[in-house]
Design a protein around this motif. Structure first.
Motif, PDB file in Angstrom:
ATOM      1  N   ASN A 341       0.797  -1.065  -0.130  1.00 55.32           N
ATOM      2  CA  ASN A 341      -0.040  -0.054   0.046  1.00 55.32           C
ATOM      3  C   ASN A 341       0.895   1.276   0.178  1.00 55.32           C
ATOM      4  O   ASN A 341       0.588   2.413   0.766  1.00 55.32           O
ATOM      5  N   ILE A 342       2.115   1.224  -0.614  1.00 53.01           N
ATOM      6  CA  ILE A 342       2.483   2.362  -0.990  1.00 53.01           C
ATOM      7  C   ILE A 342       3.193   2.479  -2.466  1.00 53.01           C
ATOM      8  O   ILE A 342       3.744   1.493  -2.935  1.00 53.01           O
ATOM      9  N   GLN A 422      -0.095   3.562 -12.616  1.00 49.11           N
ATOM     10  CA  GLN A 422       0.076   3.261 -11.240  1.00 49.11           C
ATOM     11  C   GLN A 422       1.211   2.226 -11.035  1.00 49.11           C
ATOM     12  O   GLN A 422       1.339   1.074 -11.628  1.00 49.11           O
ATOM     13  N   LEU A 423       2.147   2.571  -9.959  1.00 46.43           N
ATOM     14  CA  LEU A 423       3.059   1.618  -9.421  1.00 46.43           C
ATOM     15  C   LEU A 423       2.964   1.225  -8.079  1.00 46.43           C
ATOM     16  O   LEU A 423       2.801   2.312  -6.965  1.00 46.43           O
ATOM     17  N   SER A 424       2.680   0.165  -7.711  1.00 46.02           N
ATOM     18  CA  SER A 424       2.694  -0.032  -6.250  1.00 46.02           C
ATOM     19  C   SER A 424       3.622  -1.339  -5.775  1.00 46.02           C
ATOM     20  O   SER A 424       4.524  -1.803  -6.613  1.00 46.02           O
ATOM     21  N   THR A 425       4.010  -1.415  -4.478  1.00 45.86           N
ATOM     22  CA  THR A 425       5.432  -2.229  -4.076  1.00 45.86           C
ATOM     23  C   THR A 425       4.662  -3.239  -2.944  1.00 45.86           C
ATOM     24  O   THR A 425       3.881  -2.967  -2.190  1.00 45.86           O
ATOM     25  N   TYR A 426       5.451  -4.387  -2.836  1.00 41.16           N
ATOM     26  CA  TYR A 426       5.457  -5.380  -1.784  1.00 41.16           C
ATOM     27  C   TYR A 426       6.781  -5.323  -1.237  1.00 41.16           C
ATOM     28  O   TYR A 426       7.956  -5.847  -2.234  1.00 41.16           O
ATOM     29  N   GLY A 427       6.989  -5.042   0.064  1.00 40.77           N
ATOM     30  CA  GLY A 427       8.360  -5.323   0.805  1.00 40.77           C
ATOM     31  C   GLY A 427       8.318  -6.457   1.700  1.00 40.77           C
ATOM     32  O   GLY A 427       7.384  -6.864   2.270  1.00 40.77           O
ATOM     33  N   GLU A 428       9.513  -6.972   1.786  1.00 37.12           N
ATOM     34  CA  GLU A 428       9.856  -8.163   2.665  1.00 37.12           C
ATOM     35  C   GLU A 428       9.940  -7.513   4.071  1.00 37.12           C
ATOM     36  O   GLU A 428      10.186  -6.334   4.597  1.00 37.12           O
ATOM     37  N   LYS A 467      10.054   3.623   3.019  1.00 40.40           N
ATOM     38  CA  LYS A 467      10.642   4.986   2.420  1.00 40.40           C
ATOM     39  C   LYS A 467      11.014   5.013   1.041  1.00 40.40           C
ATOM     40  O   LYS A 467      10.717   5.723   0.107  1.00 40.40           O
ATOM     41  N   ASP A 468      11.954   3.918   0.654  1.00 36.88           N
ATOM     42  CA  ASP A 468      12.449   3.549  -0.540  1.00 36.88           C
ATOM     43  C   ASP A 468      11.491   3.145  -1.522  1.00 36.88           C
ATOM     44  O   ASP A 468      11.351   3.484  -2.785  1.00 36.88           O
ATOM     45  N   MET A 469      10.437   2.324  -1.097  1.00 30.24           N
ATOM     46  CA  MET A 469       9.312   1.771  -1.809  1.00 30.24           C
ATOM     47  C   MET A 469       8.617   2.905  -2.446  1.00 30.24           C
ATOM     48  O   MET A 469       8.353   3.060  -3.731  1.00 30.24           O
ATOM     49  N   GLY A 470       8.349   3.736  -1.655  1.00 32.85           N
ATOM     50  CA  GLY A 470       7.449   4.942  -2.257  1.00 32.85           C
ATOM     51  C   GLY A 470       8.112   6.088  -3.068  1.00 32.85           C
ATOM     52  O   GLY A 470       7.868   6.320  -4.451  1.00 32.85           O
ATOM     53  N   GLU A 489       0.017   6.538  -0.051  1.00 32.31           N
ATOM     54  CA  GLU A 489       0.217   5.653   0.946  1.00 32.31           C
ATOM     55  C   GLU A 489      -0.983   5.368   1.730  1.00 32.31           C
ATOM     56  O   GLU A 489      -1.632   6.185   2.010  1.00 32.31           O
ATOM     57  N   ASP A 490      -1.269   4.087   1.862  1.00 32.12           N
ATOM     58  CA  ASP A 490      -2.436   3.613   2.628  1.00 32.12           C
ATOM     59  C   ASP A 490      -2.078   2.775   3.870  1.00 32.12           C
ATOM     60  O   ASP A 490      -0.998   2.495   4.381  1.00 32.12           O
ATOM     61  N   HIS A 491      -3.243   2.060   4.302  1.00 32.29           N
ATOM     62  CA  HIS A 491      -3.009   1.396   5.682  1.00 32.29           C
ATOM     63  C   HIS A 491      -1.600   0.427   5.356  1.00 32.29           C
ATOM     64  O   HIS A 491      -1.438  -0.398   4.309  1.00 32.29           O
ATOM     65  N   ASN A 492      -0.856   0.328   6.411  1.00 34.40           N
ATOM     66  CA  ASN A 492       0.089  -0.615   6.257  1.00 34.40           C
ATOM     67  C   ASN A 492       0.152  -1.591   7.730  1.00 34.40           C
ATOM     68  O   ASN A 492       0.966  -1.657   8.388  1.00 34.40           O
TER      69      ASN A 492
END
Length: 567
Positions: A341-342, A422-428, A467-470, A489-492
């Protein structure tokens, strides 16, 4: 044979599988096809392919309240209603939170589906292999325990699973995101192709591809094609995406060796201290409230990460006072999920004469490009993230925000709006010992069983990565010249990605892990755990394909060991 002996014989099988979701279905298929009489126990109701998808063909205007939340529905489903796929057209595939409570010490959104097929009826269907970048990560940076397997151990099982499931995708030859056994890919639209070309030119080393999804683009194993309706979470009567209900359970049933018991809650795993083996399971019949014991030399636990962990915690004895197999005090610890959600959005000029057909289930994706080589290393965080997205045009809904009425408004609704990307990200997420679950014996569920306390959160490493994802999403869209770039950015909330993992992890050392390289409990060799609870890290890819490969591999090993009389 006396009455007791006959009853025990009738309740004895070659294998027992707890759960019928993605991994439970795979365990059932593999064990039955290898000759074992297998009992599958599912705590929820039965669901049959096609006939039990009551809303699959509903028109939008047939959905009560047009799919909007109501106060009564949110009161009954306060957590489930947060999921993107939840509505009056899908709520029958979700648990009612009021019946199945849990305690959140920190915010944790636990999305669940209790029925035959489990969450395979509502999963996101993104399917990616892991690589040794992922399987060696813990050993390399010191976070978590070393995985007891490597990519070479799982590669043939990835192939085995993929050939059965049916995964569409594009071959890319990216070392840290190995290719699958692909069906033809979905096609990018014209704007996505433009964005791909510009990103790959401006950012050498980054690749944009179509995402890899468990959707059929050609006829496959008697199942129909994906119709690109974007109604997957209602159940697909065409069999266009993979689920236990459309694939593994029917194939297990076809062997004649499957016994499937819905509405059967496994309350504990039975343990024989003399043999140091599990003997079976105790089951509560939801309809009658009666308890029955079932027996087998092999037991697979596939109830989903937190349910499997709760079951192990309830399975106590003099030998295991803190939960079955829990010599290491790791049961319930190292709970993980992906953060999301970023990202960023931008407007795209031109292409007014172009459109696209259908509601494609695949996105575009950019594989991880951080911390994969010396020149991509970060000093502020370890591990990495994937980027997803897509380009689309606004439809008739755009007129809701515009002034006007009458003929002019109706005419405006017939013209598509401008393109957006749109680009969205998934982080470990790293494994942390105090991200954990414990039993709460003071709060009981609808079946009278102890519930879970969940205390988990994202930490400093995830915040730095976020921060880097966004920023990276913004950077890519700005660098290639798109307009009106905005970060969102939305719910995390941990749990919200529905990729809960850990809590009964694999490892090399019984002192620091629950499971060995074959997904056996270190201390109880005939109990196998192959759902998300087995994971020692999260990587940044969606995990379900890895769960399936681990399950097929473990089932093959279990049958081999049974034949050798080692179990």
């Amino acid at each position: 044979m006396n009455v007791i002996g006959k009853a025990a014989a009738a309740n004895t099988f070659d294998a027992i599988v707890v759960g019928s979701g993605i991994t439970g279905g795979w365990a059932a298929k593999e064990l039955t096809q290898k000759g074992l009489r297998t009992l599958v126990l599912e705590r929820g109701r039965n669901v049959e392919h096609v006939t039990d998808y009551p809303t699959a063909l509903w028109h939008p205007w047939e959905v009560p309240y047009r799919g909007r939340d109501t106060r009564d529905r949110v009161a009954e489903y306060p957590v489930q209603s947060q999921n993107y796929a939840f509505s009056d057209a899908t709520k029958h595939f979700y648990v009612k939170d009021t019946d199945h409570p849990y305690t959140q010490q920190s915010p944790f959104w636990w999305i669940r589906g209790y029925q035959v097929g489990g969450k395979s009826l509502i999963w996101g269907r993104q399917t990616y292999r892991w690589s040794d970048l992922d399987f060696t990560a813990n050993a390399r940076d010191g976070h978590g325990v070393d995985w007891p397997i490597r990519y070479a151990d799982l590669a043939p099982w990835y192939s085995y699973v993929e050939k059965y499931v049916g995964i569409s995708g594009q071959t890319e030859h990216i070392p840290h995101l190995p290719d699958s056994e692909f069906l033809p890919p979905f096609e990018m639209n014209c704007v996505e192709k433009m964005v791909k070309g510009k990103i790959e030119k401006q950012f050498p080393g980054r690749r944009m591809s179509i995402s890899r999804v468990a959707h059929l683009t050609v006829q496959h194993r008697g199942r129909g094609l994906c119709q690109a309706r974007s109604l997957c979470e209602r159940g697909c009567p065409f069999g266009g995406y993979f689920s236990s209900v459309s694939s593994t359970i029917p194939d297990a049933r076809a062997t004649g060796r499957l016994t499937l018991k819905p509405e059967s809650v496994v309350t504990e795993v039975l343990f024989d201290a003399k043999k140091q083996r599990a003997t079976g399971v105790r089951v509560l019949d939801v309809a009658t409230n009666e308890t029955t014991d079932y027996f087998a030399p092999i037991i697979f636990l596939n109830g989903g990460t937190l349910n499997t962990t709760g079951l192990l915690m309830r399975s106590v004895s003099d030998r295991f006072p803190n939960g079955l197999g829990n010599d290491s005090d790791t049961l319930g610890r190292y709970l993980m999920d992906h953060q999301k959600n970023i990202g960023a959005t931008a407007s795209v000029e031109g292409f007014e004469d172009s459109y696209y057909y259908g509601r494609r289930p695949a996105q575009v994706m950019i594989p991880r490009f951080r911390n994969i080589s010396p020149d991509t290393q970060r000093t502020d965080y370890v591990r990495g993230f994937m980027t997803y997205g897509g380009a689309s045009r606004a439809g008739w809904q755009q007129v809701l925000q515009q002034p006007g009425f009458g003929v002019e408004l109706k005419d405006a609704a017939t013209h598509p709006g401008p393109w957006r990307m749109q680009l969205s990200t998934y982080g470990e997420c790293l494994p942390y010992a105090d991200n954990r679950v414990t039993l709460n014996r003071n709060v009981l569920d609808v079946n009278g069983l102890p519930t879970l306390n969940i205390d988990a959160k994202f930490r400093e490493n995830e915040a730095a990565m976020r921060k880097d994802m966004g920023a990276s999403a913004v950077e890519m869209l700005e660098t290639i010249g798109l307009k009106n770039v905005k970060q969102y950015e939305d719910h995390n909330v941990i749990g919200f990605s529905v990729h809960e993992m850990g809590t009964a992890r694999m490892g090399r050392d019984p002192k620091t892990s629950m499971l060995n390289a074959h997904n056996q409990l270190h201390a109880v060799k005939n109990v196998f755990v192959t759902d998300g609870s087995a994971m020692a890290s999260t990587a940044c890819q969606n995990p379900s394909l890895t769960y399936m490969a681990l399950t097929a591999r473990a089932a093959n090993f279990a049958v081999s060991e049974l034949k050798k009389k080692n179990l």
